[in-house]
Design a protein around this motif. Structure first.
Motif, PDB file in Angstrom:
ATOM      1  N   LEU A   7       0.841  -1.193   0.000  1.00 49.24           N
ATOM      2  CA  LEU A   7       0.000   0.000   0.000  1.00 49.24           C
ATOM      3  C   LEU A   7       0.877   1.244   0.000  1.00 49.24           C
ATOM      4  CD1 LEU A   7      -2.700   1.542   0.348  1.00 49.24           C
ATOM      5  CD2 LEU A   7      -2.445   1.194   2.826  1.00 49.24           C
ATOM      6  N   SER A   8       1.928   1.227   0.799  1.00 51.25           N
ATOM      7  CA  SER A   8       2.846   2.365   0.860  1.00 51.25           C
ATOM      8  C   SER A   8       3.449   2.651  -0.505  1.00 51.25           C
ATOM      9  CB  SER A   8       3.961   2.076   1.875  1.00 51.25           C
ATOM     10  OG  SER A   8       3.432   1.798   3.155  1.00 51.25           O
ATOM     11  N   GLU A   9       3.906   1.605  -1.163  1.00 53.54           N
ATOM     12  CA  GLU A   9       4.503   1.779  -2.490  1.00 53.54           C
ATOM     13  C   GLU A   9       3.469   2.244  -3.506  1.00 53.54           C
ATOM     14  OE1 GLU A   9       8.025  -1.608  -2.011  1.00 53.54           O
ATOM     15  OE2 GLU A   9       6.094  -2.132  -2.932  1.00 53.54           O
ATOM     16  N   ALA A  10       2.239   1.744  -3.382  1.00 53.88           N
ATOM     17  CA  ALA A  10       1.173   2.167  -4.288  1.00 53.88           C
ATOM     18  C   ALA A  10       0.865   3.647  -4.141  1.00 53.88           C
ATOM     19  CB  ALA A  10      -0.089   1.344  -4.032  1.00 53.88           C
ATOM     20  N   ALA A  11       1.156   4.182  -2.937  1.00 51.40           N
ATOM     21  CA  ALA A  11       0.924   5.601  -2.676  1.00 51.40           C
ATOM     22  C   ALA A  11       2.146   6.456  -2.968  1.00 51.40           C
ATOM     23  CB  ALA A  11       0.502   5.791  -1.220  1.00 51.40           C
TER      24      ALA A  11
END
Length: 246
Positions: free
Chosen positions: A101-105
């Motif tokens: 999720l962090s990388e997607a953001a």
């Protein structure tokens, strides 16, 4: 003076659900802004960074609860909460999904994992949850976990909102929330049945309700810290800085 009679199981469950209806953090101004699509990219990133401290702490919280339990049946049921977050075998856990999720953001997962961006108020709130579970009897610690009763609706709404209103966020990073749509109802059903079965006096019911209320306040306090620092008034605490802005 004689103790008041306990609520019936049905009335006790209604009482617990009413706590979530009144105090769950879906009503916090930060979540309202999120679900209206009004957060900036940096504000949503800050929530992901800070909420990770809570996700990172959950297995430790559950280990504390396990250590209080004498019943093997309880331990067999509860330990799945740890493996859900840490993973087991080839199964990817919730913490690793949060990295995605962090990388997607647009964040660096290693930066998020370092906890360097976690606000002091968030640390204080999450550590208070650990203290609650460490210091209270087993039944009250379990009762504090019943915020999961209110999570599935929020998670389902959040998936739709993030996909529709934040198109810059890669939807492949939302697997954590999709997983919780299954895990939270399973976990909350077990926890609720346990609390109802073991809270058979007015005092024990009151203490369970108080533990759940405190947990709601802890989640609210976490969002208070993020909202204060990144939304209004937008003031980061002294001695805290984002190295990316130096």
């Amino acid at each position: 003076m004689a103790e008041s009679k306990p609520d019936s199981p049905e009335k006790f469950v209604s009482r617990l659900r009413a706590i979530g209806k009144a105090a769950y953090h879906d009503k916090h101004p930060f979540h309202v802004l999120m679900h209206q699509g009004k957060l900036t990219k940096r504000q949503l990133q800050a929530w992901i960074e800070n909420r990770f401290y809570y996700q990172w702490t959950i297995p430790k919280k559950d280990a504390l609860i396990l250590a209080k339990a004498d019943d093997p049946e309880f331990r067999r049921a509860w330990i799945t909460r740890i493996t859900d977050h840490d993973g087991i075998g080839d199964s990817e856990g919730g913490i690793r999904k949060w990295y995605k999720l962090s990388e997607a953001a647009g964040l660096d997962a290693d930066d998020v994992a370092s906890l360097r961006y976690v606000l002091p108020g968030v640390r204080f709130a999450v550590d208070a949850y650990l203290h609650l579970c460490a210091s209270r009897p087993l039944t009250e610690a379990v009762a504090s976990s019943l915020t999961e009763l209110f999570a599935p609706t929020l998670m389902a709404d959040r998936i739709v909102v993030l996909e529709k209103l934040y198109p810059w966020l890669d939807s492949r990073g939302l697997e954590y929330f999709r997983g919780r749509l299954v895990q939270a109802p399973r976990d909350s059903e077990f926890g609720l049945d346990y609390v109802v079965a073991h809270c058979t006096t007015r005092e024990s019911q009151d203490r369970a309700a108080e533990a759940l209320t405190l947990k709601c306040q802890i989640l609210w306090g976490l969002l208070d810290a993020v909202h204060y620092a990144y939304v209004s008034p937008g003031y980061l605490p002294p001695l805290w800085h984002d190295p990316r802005k130096l």
